[in-house]
Design an enzyme around this catalytic site. Sequence first.
Site, mmCIF file in Angstrom:
data_model
loop_
_atom_site.group_PDB
_atom_site.id
_atom_site.type_symbol
_atom_site.label_atom_id
_atom_site.label_comp_id
_atom_site.label_asym_id
_atom_site.label_seq_id
_atom_site.Cartn_x
_atom_site.Cartn_y
_atom_site.Cartn_z
ATOM 1 C CB SER A 132 35.127 40.649 52.103
ATOM 2 O OG SER A 132 35.542 42.090 51.780
ATOM 3 C CE1 TYR A 145 37.134 40.044 46.276
ATOM 4 C CE2 TYR A 145 35.567 41.515 47.794
ATOM 5 C CZ TYR A 145 36.504 40.932 47.315
ATOM 6 O OH TYR A 145 37.389 40.474 48.363
HETATM 7 P P1 NAD Z 1 45.582 36.329 46.505
HETATM 8 O O1 NAD Z 1 46.179 37.282 45.920
HETATM 9 O O2 NAD Z 1 47.081 36.691 47.726
HETATM 10 O O3 NAD Z 1 45.248 34.409 46.400
HETATM 11 C C1 NAD Z 1 44.635 34.184 46.056
HETATM 12 C C2 NAD Z 1 44.756 32.778 45.669
HETATM 13 O O4 NAD Z 1 43.683 32.296 45.073
HETATM 14 C C3 NAD Z 1 45.690 32.486 44.516
HETATM 15 O O5 NAD Z 1 46.938 31.751 45.304
HETATM 16 C C4 NAD Z 1 45.657 32.438 43.692
HETATM 17 O O6 NAD Z 1 46.094 31.742 42.284
HETATM 18 C C5 NAD Z 1 43.999 31.599 43.903
HETATM 19 N N1 NAD Z 1 43.018 31.554 42.733
HETATM 20 C C6 NAD Z 1 42.691 32.873 41.936
HETATM 21 N N2 NAD Z 1 42.028 32.458 40.988
HETATM 22 C C7 NAD Z 1 41.023 31.291 41.015
HETATM 23 C C8 NAD Z 1 41.082 30.112 40.829
HETATM 24 N N3 NAD Z 1 40.080 29.638 38.933
HETATM 25 N N4 NAD Z 1 41.562 28.508 40.642
HETATM 26 C C9 NAD Z 1 41.790 28.877 41.809
HETATM 27 N N5 NAD Z 1 42.779 29.091 42.659
HETATM 28 C C10 NAD Z 1 43.030 30.345 41.992
HETATM 29 O O7 NAD Z 1 44.589 36.929 47.509
HETATM 30 P P2 NAD Z 1 44.365 37.301 48.965
HETATM 31 O O8 NAD Z 1 44.303 38.600 48.871
HETATM 32 O O9 NAD Z 1 45.099 35.941 50.028
HETATM 33 O O10 NAD Z 1 42.721 36.164 49.366
HETATM 34 C C11 NAD Z 1 41.798 35.785 49.447
HETATM 35 C C12 NAD Z 1 40.230 35.777 49.700
HETATM 36 O O11 NAD Z 1 40.158 36.300 50.711
HETATM 37 C C13 NAD Z 1 39.713 36.302 48.801
HETATM 38 O O12 NAD Z 1 37.993 35.050 48.192
HETATM 39 C C14 NAD Z 1 38.969 37.272 48.928
HETATM 40 O O13 NAD Z 1 37.872 38.033 48.742
HETATM 41 C C15 NAD Z 1 39.155 37.232 50.417
HETATM 42 N N6 NAD Z 1 39.426 38.407 51.014
HETATM 43 C C16 NAD Z 1 39.925 39.763 51.029
HETATM 44 C C17 NAD Z 1 41.010 41.096 51.386
HETATM 45 C C18 NAD Z 1 42.109 41.409 51.243
HETATM 46 O O14 NAD Z 1 42.556 42.643 51.233
HETATM 47 N N7 NAD Z 1 43.365 41.247 50.762
HETATM 48 C C19 NAD Z 1 40.561 41.329 52.188
HETATM 49 C C20 NAD Z 1 38.499 40.549 52.168
HETATM 50 C C21 NAD Z 1 38.374 39.525 51.590
#
Ligand code: NAD
Length: 250
Positions: A132, A145
Amino acid sequence: MTEQDLAGRRAVITGGASGIGRACAEEVARRGAHVVIADLNAEAASAVASELGGEAWAVDLSDTAALDTLELQADILVNNAGIQRVSPIVDFDPDAFRAIQRIMLEAPFLLIRAVLPGMYERGWGRVVNISSVHGLRASAFKSAYVAAKHGLEGLSKVTALEGGPRGVTSNCINPGYVRTPLVEKQIADQAKAHGIAESEVIEKVMLTESAIKRLVEASEVASLAGWLASDAAGMVTGASYTMDGGWSAR
Ligand code: NAD
């Protein structure tokens, strides 16, 4: 259409049932890889897997003790699963802090540890860590985080150094705010922590540092992940690619 440059590769994508992980699974499947959707949400993982002709792995990555002896075959590992908790340090629930370290730092370590022997044997592997902008910069109220993502940056670089001579690359992708369920859920918490209306959160909190005033799309992150997984990116390792609309240019 991109050529099937990942044909014959097996890709494990954690958190592949939603958001960025789902988009990454779609991208690598489109490029010919067989996908394994590893997710806590078994039902959603099965749905995505059957849509993409892959397989589901229902797993709780916060249960890291269960991963100590894991044996996992993958040519491509996308460490993506993650959660967020927004709260000042003085009020931060210690158990929530620990859970975030387990899911977003310990589990990536254990999965990398599990896939490396097979990658070394085959002389080829790709580790793509969805970090991120918070792997490179801090924001108030996100201690767990930011700490986990900074740790993931270090883990990725060490993987790059150890894997380089054996055909394995490891890189991070550093998005700004991406339009996914994780961000949508955060808007109410951010409004409370900053004392502003929910309608003001995107503009006043999420996009203040970005030169491009829109959320990143999950498909944009996925296209970079697909390229990092390809042979074309064979000399790219130990790198962290920002996709943050200019946030970290400051
Ligand atoms: P999201 O909530 O849409 O998806 C996350 C997925 O992870 C879900 O399907 C959930 O069931 C799964 N998950 C959560 N806890 C879990 C566990 N204990 N075991 C197995 N699976 C688990 O989230 P997203 O926004 O797609 O984020 C995905 C990644 O991208 C994360 O690492 C997040 O930090 C990173 N990220 C997101 C953003 C953003 O703005 N959305 C920005 C930078 C980085």
